[in-house]
Structure formats: C-alpha cells, structure tokens
Design an enzyme around this catalytic site. Structure first.
Site, PDB file in Angstrom:
ATOM      1  N   GLU A 157       0.897  -1.007   0.184  1.00  0.00           N
ATOM      2  CA  GLU A 157       0.407   0.107  -0.125  1.00  0.00           C
ATOM      3  C   GLU A 157       0.972   0.888  -0.290  1.00  0.00           C
ATOM      4  O   GLU A 157       1.074   2.448   0.321  1.00  0.00           O
ATOM      5  CB  GLU A 157      -1.071   0.374   1.144  1.00  0.00           C
ATOM      6  CG  GLU A 157      -2.121  -0.978   1.147  1.00  0.00           C
ATOM      7  CD  GLU A 157      -3.173  -1.374   2.610  1.00  0.00           C
ATOM      8  OE1 GLU A 157      -4.119  -1.161   2.026  1.00  0.00           O
ATOM      9  OE2 GLU A 157      -2.448  -0.550   3.501  1.00  0.00           O
ATOM     10  N   GLU A 235      -5.702  -7.254  -1.012  1.00  0.00           N
ATOM     11  CA  GLU A 235      -7.143  -7.295  -0.267  1.00  0.00           C
ATOM     12  C   GLU A 235      -8.027  -7.431  -0.118  1.00  0.00           C
ATOM     13  O   GLU A 235      -9.144  -6.112  -0.152  1.00  0.00           O
ATOM     14  CB  GLU A 235      -6.089  -6.106   0.753  1.00  0.00           C
ATOM     15  CG  GLU A 235      -4.795  -6.753   0.871  1.00  0.00           C
ATOM     16  CD  GLU A 235      -4.842  -5.277   2.422  1.00  0.00           C
ATOM     17  OE1 GLU A 235      -4.981  -5.194   2.933  1.00  0.00           O
ATOM     18  OE2 GLU A 235      -3.812  -5.963   2.291  1.00  0.00           O
TER      19      GLU A 235
END
Length: 582
Positions: A157, A235
């Site tokens: 991320e 995710e």
C-alpha cells in the site's frame, strides 16, 4: 520445474489459473494450529494462502534473527503445500496489518535522521541485511523450484504513503537479486493517487485493496493497466479490526460480502483478507492515529471466515458456495483435534506490587534526564521513571514533554493521575506535603502506529523530559519493563492496594483445550500463561475475554500471571469455553 506467468491472465504451467486465496498470518496463530487453519482454507475451495512477513518478529533486535517455532515461516509455507495450497508471500519491510509499527522493527528509530519507506541509504542497507536472512529461508520454495510460492509483493500500500518510485524500484530489484523469479505484484487502494503513487507496472503487476464496489474499482484498475492484464483484489476486506474504546466488535453483512466475492471472481482473482485473523499475542498489536490514538485490541478476529479461535462461520459457508461455482471443492478430514474447555473460577495465590519487585525484573539505569524506550534498547511493554523532587511545596506546572502513550503519575507511590494520548502534556498542579517527595511515572507503549504519517514519530516513554514548576527535572532512575522475564518476580514481597501489581494463579488441569480468560472487575494490563504473553486486556472493551489456545496449556500445573496497571484488581479470574469480543 513449475512456472507461473502473468499475461492477459494468470497462467500456472501454461494453463489459465484463477487465484482464490485467503490470508492467514502465521505469526498470529500458534504453530500447532497452522495445519488446521490451512486445511479449512483448502476445504472452502481456495487454492492459495497469502501471508505477510513481520520483520520486527524475525529481527527483534538489530542483527538478531529468529526463524524458529512460531516464526518458522519455511515450515508454514511447506505445510501449505502439503495441504494443497499455493502461496502468495508479502515479504515487504512494511506490512501495516494493524501490527506493531506496521512490522518495522523499533530499533530503526535509533537513527535520528531516519526516513521510513524512502530511498534513504541506511534504511535500504538494513532491509538488504534482513532480506539476506529472510530469502535464505524461502527462495527455494518458489514454484520455479517446485515449491508453492507463485507471487511475491513489493512493499505494501505504498501509494497511500508516498510516491518515491526509486525506492519501489530498488525494493523490487533487491528481491530479484535475492533470487526471486516468480512474478512480482504491488497492492494499493483504488482511490485518488494511490495506484499512480504505488505502482511500478514495468516490474510488478498492480493489484487493488478494497471491501466494496468491486465492479467500479475493477473498471478503474482495467483503465490503469491500459492493456489486457489480470484483475486482482489483493486484499478483499470482508470485516474490520477493533480498537480499544470501540462501542462493539465490528461485524459485516454476510450477504453483501458474498455478493462482492461473486463480482470479483466473475472478473478476476482474489485474496480474502482475512480468511483467519488470529490473535495479537503479547504486545504486538498496532494502532491508528488520526484525530486521536486508536490502539488495536488483542483479538484480530476481523469478523473473518474463521473466528479468532478457528471456528467456521456462516460467512465461511456462504463464501464456499460462491467458490463452488468456479472450482471443485475438495473433501478430506481435518487432522487436528481441537476442543474448548471450561476450567471455571480460579482464586489468586500470590500478589505483589510492581514497585516492590522492580529490581528483580529490571536493571536500574541512571541518567540526568529521562530516556525513551528506544534509547534503552527496549521495543515494547512498559517503562518506569523515578526521581526525587524535593521538599513540601505547591507544584503549579507539572508536564510531560514528548511522551507516549499512557502515563501513570505517582507521588510517593500513590497514584495522582493517569494521562492518555492527548492528555499527555497537559498541565497538572498538586501539593507536595512530605519533607522529601518521590515522583514515579509508569508509561505503557500501547502499540506503535502502523499506518500513515504518524509512523515517523513513534518514540515511546519520555523523549524530552518532565517539567516541575516549569523547569526540566534532572536525575532519574529508569527501569525498562518489556515484561518478558516474569519468572523473576518476587512474590514474597508486599502488595499495596491501588498500585500496579502482579497476581499469580495456579491451575491444575487433566485435559487441555482452548479456553478464554474472563477478567471482569480488573482494570487494564496483560496476561501470561506458562510464560506466554496472550495479550492485553482493558475494561473499556469492546473485547472482554482473552483467547488461550490449548497448546499453551499443559496437563498438570499451569501458571497464569496477570499484570494490572490501574490498581483495579479482584481475587479471581474465570476460564470459560465461551468467547466475548464485545
């Protein structure tokens, strides 16, 4: 030799392959239960398991590496292969994961010029040394060597943190230099500039993280690719985590999550986050910080497909039916026998005040100014500061300067006040009424922030100093309290009501089973079972009971030690077979 490729789709040994993966963090599950959780993942129809790698667990102190017992990543990966699963490995130095400091080791903070997650040479050198150790454990487990690893992720991320492409490219090259020859991926949110900031498409396939509106986000990802590439949600958030002080345990709609899974699998591949969340044992839970500190609870149940303690949920069954439309569901018996046990109410055997046994569990350090935890080479736990502050007089301006996270302030071993987060640094006033007076400050590290800009300022304890009537106080004694050596507690010493204390329980059992410790009536602290720290408790909830996996127990005599910091104790705890996450 195997081969995994990224073309217009994923290909395994020249055949199209839809990744149907679930996340299990080996470091949040006792190793005796790894096979059970992996088998349940396979029985739901998943063909892959994903795990982060927690750098701060494998290198807790600089240059000290651990890959044994519950940190035996190699064994976890091999067990996954035995169960019939491929593996997505996310070995980035930063993992977020609601984990202490996002998986980064505390000792990085020794560098006053540290630039986390940037192309800063000292940071890169430390990652390189870590990668030397880490990849030696797993490099031969890639699918190209007939192992189960089919993908590895670069960082995590990153687009939500920065846009240093040199850093990302060097990280990818560092992995390639270690012998990584399976495809690389990145994962970022599909919002704002995150994909642009965090992606290096020439080296790694961009994937997205989200929990809803998948069709919309896939449209964005498809446009970002600019060509036919596989779509993947790295995710797929099917639940959420809890912070101390939340009103209730977070849960999500089974129907909505199931519909989103169906949309994902119609167009691409998925990694379900979390399939099984597990537990933030010890002091491993992280924290978020936006308007205020939000430290995570001990449970990482996440409203996942398996509960924290491994039970299948209605969401598990619903997901299985969706997956059945895309692949065959295997059938085989589970190999791990797990049962829950109720051991009932237990009465305290011994209790001692922390201040009475300080010198048996910590070595006093003297300094003319207070030192942070990091300066004392301490990563987690508590730290106690003590100073003689002179004769009777009014104190009109008492302040802690640059301190985190929760401070108990004592005068002559009597609690004056507790300051937490935003309260720390506020001015206090009181009157000293003894001829000589001793100041004591017990500070707890509630978990370093694991996401966003606050990560750059995570020194715990007292960093700058303590003001007494507006001036910095000198001459301090300090006790580092990582609480990892409780066998040295001297329970023959005294207990004083209202002080932080250790309470010892002894439980004789004839059969081991998973159980849950209920601490109703207790304030705040943590619990160890046979020397294993099962995590923090706090009366403010939402979590009410802590999970004790059966492998931590033993037939015969078992020792439970409860540390309580706020002076709020009872004489009993209860071991029940019923969890309570709030």
């Amino acid at each position: 030799m195997g081969k995994f490729e990224i073309k217009e789709a994923f290909y395994l040994n020249e055949e199209p392959f839809k990744i149907i993966s679930g996340a299990i963090h080996y470091f949040r599950v006792v190793p005796e239960y790894w096979r059970d959780r992996l088998e349940k993942l396979r029985l739901m129809g998943c063909n892959t398991v994903e795990t982060y790698v927690a750098w701060n667990m494998h290198e807790p102190n600089e240059g000290e590496f651990h890959f044994e017992a519950g940190l035996d990543l190699r064994k976890f990966i091999q067990t996954a292969q035995e169960v019939g699963l491929y593996v997505i490995l996310r070995p980035a130095p930063y993992i977020c994961a609601e984990w202490e400091f996002g998986g980064l080791p505390y000792w990085l903070l020794h560098d006053p010029n540290l630039k986390l997650r940037f192309d800063y040479q000292p940071f890169m050198e430390k990652i390189h040394r870590y990668f030397d150790q880490l990849f030696a454990q797993v490099i031969d487990l890639q699918v190209t060597n007939n192992g189960p690893i089919i993908l590895m992720q670069v960082e995590n991320e990153y687009g939500g943190y920065a846009n240093d492409k040199n850093y990302m490219r060097k990280m990818a090259q560092m992995m390639i230099d270690q012998g990584v020859n399976v495809p690389l991926v990145t994962s970022d949110g599909p919002w704002g500039d995150m994909l642009e900031n965090g992606s290096i498409p020439e080296l790694a396939l961009p994937t997205i993280n989200c929990g809803s509106k998948v069709k919309e986000h896939f449209k964005r990802l498809r446009a970002f690719h600019g060509e036919k590439r596989p779509l993947m949600v790295m995710e797929f958030w099917i639940g959420w985590f809890d912070a101390w002080g939340d009103e209730a345990h977070h849960t999500t709609s089974v129907a909505e999550a199931t519909n989103e899974l169906s949309d994902i699998l119609d167009e691409g591949s998925v990694n379900i986050y979390m399939f099984h969340g597990g537990t933030n044992f010890g002091f491993t839970s992280g924290a978020n910080y936006y308007e205020k500190l939000m430290p995570d609870v001990t449970s990482y149940d996440y409203d996942a497909l398996l509960t924290e303690w491994g039970d299948m949920t209605p969401k598990y069954e619903a997901f299985k039916e969706v997956i059945r439309r895309h692949t065959a569901i295997p059938e085989f018996p589970l190999t791990t026998v797990i049962q829950k046990k109720r051991y009932g109410k237990q009465t305290v055997r011994q209790r001692v005040s922390l201040f009475e046994t300080l010198d048996t569990i910590s070595q006093k350090v003297h300094s003319n100014y207070p030192l942070s935890m990091e300066a004392l080479n301490q990563g987690r736990g508590y730290i106690y500061y003590r100073s003689q502050i002179g004769p009777a007089r009014p104190i009109d301006d008492f302040r802690l300067i640059s301190a985190m996270d929760r401070a108990h302030i004592y005068i002559n071993n009597q609690l004056k006040t507790i300051q937490y987060d935003l309260e720390i640094g506020q001015k206090e006033s009181f009157v000293l009424d003894m001829p000589e007076n001793e100041l004591g400050i017990l500070i707890e590290n509630m978990g370093r922030v694991n996401y966003s800009v606050k990560m750059n300022h995570q020194h715990k304890g007292i960093k700058d100093g303590v003001l007494i009537n507006g001036a910095f106080q000198s001459e301090w004694e300090m006790y580092a309290l990582p609480m990892d050596n409780l066998e040295h507690i001297d329970f023959t010493k005294s207990y004083h009501v209202g002080q932080p204390s250790f309470s010892r329980f002894v439980i004789d059992i004839e059969e081991t089973g998973d159980t849950f410790i209920d601490l109703a009536g207790w304030g705040k602290g943590f619990v160890t079972v046979n020397g294993f720290n099962i995590g923090r408790f706090w009366e403010k909830g939402p979590q009410k009971r802590l999970y004790i996996p059966a492998p931590i127990l033993k037939i015969g005599s078992n020792e439970i030690i409860v540390f309580e910091s706020d002076g709020q104790v009872t004489d009993t705890v209860t071991l029940t077979d019923i969890p309570d996450l709030g």
